[in-house]
Design a protein around this motif. Sequence first.
Motif, mmCIF file in Angstrom:
data_model
loop_
_atom_site.group_PDB
_atom_site.id
_atom_site.type_symbol
_atom_site.label_atom_id
_atom_site.label_comp_id
_atom_site.label_asym_id
_atom_site.label_seq_id
_atom_site.Cartn_x
_atom_site.Cartn_y
_atom_site.Cartn_z
ATOM 1 N N MET A 146 -23.444 -0.483 -15.984
ATOM 2 C CA MET A 146 -23.401 -0.194 -14.546
ATOM 3 C C MET A 146 -22.187 -0.877 -13.944
ATOM 4 O O MET A 146 -22.285 -1.900 -13.253
ATOM 5 C CB MET A 146 -24.712 -0.632 -13.887
ATOM 6 N N ASN A 147 -21.011 -0.292 -14.226
ATOM 7 C CA ASN A 147 -19.707 -0.831 -13.837
ATOM 8 C C ASN A 147 -18.806 0.393 -13.632
ATOM 9 O O ASN A 147 -18.787 1.276 -14.494
ATOM 10 C CB ASN A 147 -19.193 -1.734 -14.971
ATOM 11 N N PRO A 148 -18.071 0.474 -12.508
ATOM 12 C CA PRO A 148 -17.290 1.695 -12.219
ATOM 13 C C PRO A 148 -16.282 2.055 -13.310
ATOM 14 O O PRO A 148 -16.063 3.250 -13.567
ATOM 15 C CB PRO A 148 -16.568 1.369 -10.904
ATOM 16 N N SER A 149 -15.678 1.075 -13.971
ATOM 17 C CA SER A 149 -14.703 1.408 -15.021
ATOM 18 C C SER A 149 -15.395 2.137 -16.162
ATOM 19 O O SER A 149 -14.841 3.065 -16.759
ATOM 20 C CB SER A 149 -14.031 0.144 -15.553
ATOM 21 N N ILE A 150 -16.617 1.727 -16.484
ATOM 22 C CA ILE A 150 -17.367 2.353 -17.570
ATOM 23 C C ILE A 150 -17.883 3.722 -17.125
ATOM 24 O O ILE A 150 -17.806 4.709 -17.865
ATOM 25 C CB ILE A 150 -18.526 1.433 -18.022
ATOM 26 N N GLU A 151 -18.390 3.791 -15.891
ATOM 27 C CA GLU A 151 -18.931 5.074 -15.400
ATOM 28 C C GLU A 151 -17.842 6.137 -15.283
ATOM 29 O O GLU A 151 -18.075 7.301 -15.602
ATOM 30 C CB GLU A 151 -19.648 4.868 -14.064
ATOM 31 N N ALA A 152 -16.650 5.744 -14.841
ATOM 32 C CA ALA A 152 -15.549 6.724 -14.734
ATOM 33 C C ALA A 152 -15.184 7.238 -16.123
ATOM 34 O O ALA A 152 -14.977 8.445 -16.326
ATOM 35 C CB ALA A 152 -14.338 6.069 -14.065
ATOM 36 N N LEU A 153 -15.116 6.339 -17.083
ATOM 37 C CA LEU A 153 -14.821 6.756 -18.464
ATOM 38 C C LEU A 153 -15.899 7.709 -18.960
ATOM 39 O O LEU A 153 -15.594 8.737 -19.579
ATOM 40 C CB LEU A 153 -14.752 5.521 -19.378
ATOM 41 N N GLU A 154 -17.164 7.387 -18.705
ATOM 42 C CA GLU A 154 -18.257 8.215 -19.225
ATOM 43 C C GLU A 154 -18.268 9.609 -18.607
ATOM 44 O O GLU A 154 -18.542 10.591 -19.298
ATOM 45 C CB GLU A 154 -19.596 7.498 -19.027
ATOM 46 N N GLN A 155 -17.924 9.697 -17.335
ATOM 47 C CA GLN A 155 -17.818 11.047 -16.731
ATOM 48 C C GLN A 155 -16.736 11.848 -17.444
ATOM 49 O O GLN A 155 -16.899 13.029 -17.731
ATOM 50 C CB GLN A 155 -17.469 10.941 -15.242
ATOM 51 N N THR A 156 -15.608 11.190 -17.729
ATOM 52 C CA THR A 156 -14.495 11.878 -18.392
ATOM 53 C C THR A 156 -14.885 12.291 -19.805
ATOM 54 O O THR A 156 -14.633 13.425 -20.231
ATOM 55 C CB THR A 156 -13.248 10.968 -18.418
ATOM 56 N N LEU A 157 -15.514 11.376 -20.548
ATOM 57 C CA LEU A 157 -15.920 11.685 -21.928
ATOM 58 C C LEU A 157 -16.894 12.868 -21.960
ATOM 59 O O LEU A 157 -16.806 13.736 -22.827
ATOM 60 C CB LEU A 157 -16.591 10.458 -22.566
ATOM 61 N N ALA A 158 -17.821 12.905 -21.007
ATOM 62 C CA ALA A 158 -18.806 13.995 -20.980
ATOM 63 C C ALA A 158 -18.098 15.329 -20.784
ATOM 64 O O ALA A 158 -18.365 16.308 -21.493
ATOM 65 C CB ALA A 158 -19.815 13.755 -19.867
#
Length: 390
Positions: free
Chosen positions: A62-74
Amino acid sequence: MAIPADAGLSTRCVHGHTLEDARGSALLPVYNTTTFAFPSTADLLDVIDGRKPGSLYTRYGMNPSIEALEQTLATLEGAEMAWAFASGMAAEAALFLTHGRDGIVCVGDAYGGTLELLERQLPLLGIPTHLILGSELGRLDGLLAGGARLVFLETPTNPALELLDIAAIAAVAHARGALLAVDNTFASPVNQRPLALGADVVTHSATKYLGGHSDLTAGALMGSRELLLPVRDWRKNLGSTIAPATADLLMRSLRTLVVRVRQQNASAQAIAEAMAGHPRVARVLYPGLAGFPGHELAKRQMHGFGGMLTIEVAGDGAAAARVADRLRVFRLAPSLGGVESLVTQPCTTTHHGLSPAERARRGISDAMLRLSVGLEDAADLIADLRQALG
Ligand SMILES: *Cc1c(COP(=O)(O)O)cnc(C)c1O
């Protein structure tokens, strides 16, 4: 800002997430923090209980850097969602522990770490695992009837570049109510999209093409919300979440994924064609060569033939080692997918732990050299191979 839902892969690589920084920075800053502060207990509880979106604790993801990456990976794999991990093995381990507990069948050759986890470690936890060759696909249905619920495969395989039919294997798995997971590391989403072919989950070692510069270690799982949500607590409590700085570095790399991989495809094709006629090369294994056994399947299920190829040097393992040692532009290292070209001799690195008989059973000879084609000029790479072959 949201890009159109039907945007192409390059656009999604550059603009794959919707997170914005309050100051309006053009790029999302790195949230190099382990925890997040709240104005009140009520606000904190809203986030913990899931009533409001928000950041909380970095190991939870639950960290914006991780969430932004995960949206991109998806979006790269056309998936509903993605989780990012500290390594490719961390992603696979979390998948196996979540969805493989009733039994796992691995079809075809796989990454050495995957084979070790499946053969030696998961059985210690009482998880039944079965390893079958691509030529033994007839055994799959029986193993699924016996209770295995997860099928796992890599295509093209390492290092023989064997092609497995994702759609056909997905159909066998689904007929028994099992799931198919595909390790898409070798192909990358530029060249192959397993979910569109019927797979349920995709795994990546982002250490390879997604990272692309041999400077980060990371992994990913992509799939439906239903299949991925139960993975979250395993990642959280095994503590295998990606670090925010690594997530940001990986997002930087993804912006150039398509141009890198397309160039690597083109150079690998040129090298494969140049090596195919060389008198000191016994065999070239590359899905883009017309005579290669997997070529027709590759044309059907891939959008590009990839940057990995294997040459079999005329002679024995010692002859292949001499060629590897004479290369000057290719570096001798057991990894792949970076901007620098690498060579490895599978019998001394990735498959060193297997007995010679087991290597032979998997079609891996001592004279094989696996090449990961980087972004140097293809002419320089071909000249380097020619001088090393002598
Ligand atoms: C490297 C690799 C892995 C493991 O990834 P790590 O990031 O090193 O943990 C898994 N599968 C394939 C195909 C790989 O090449």
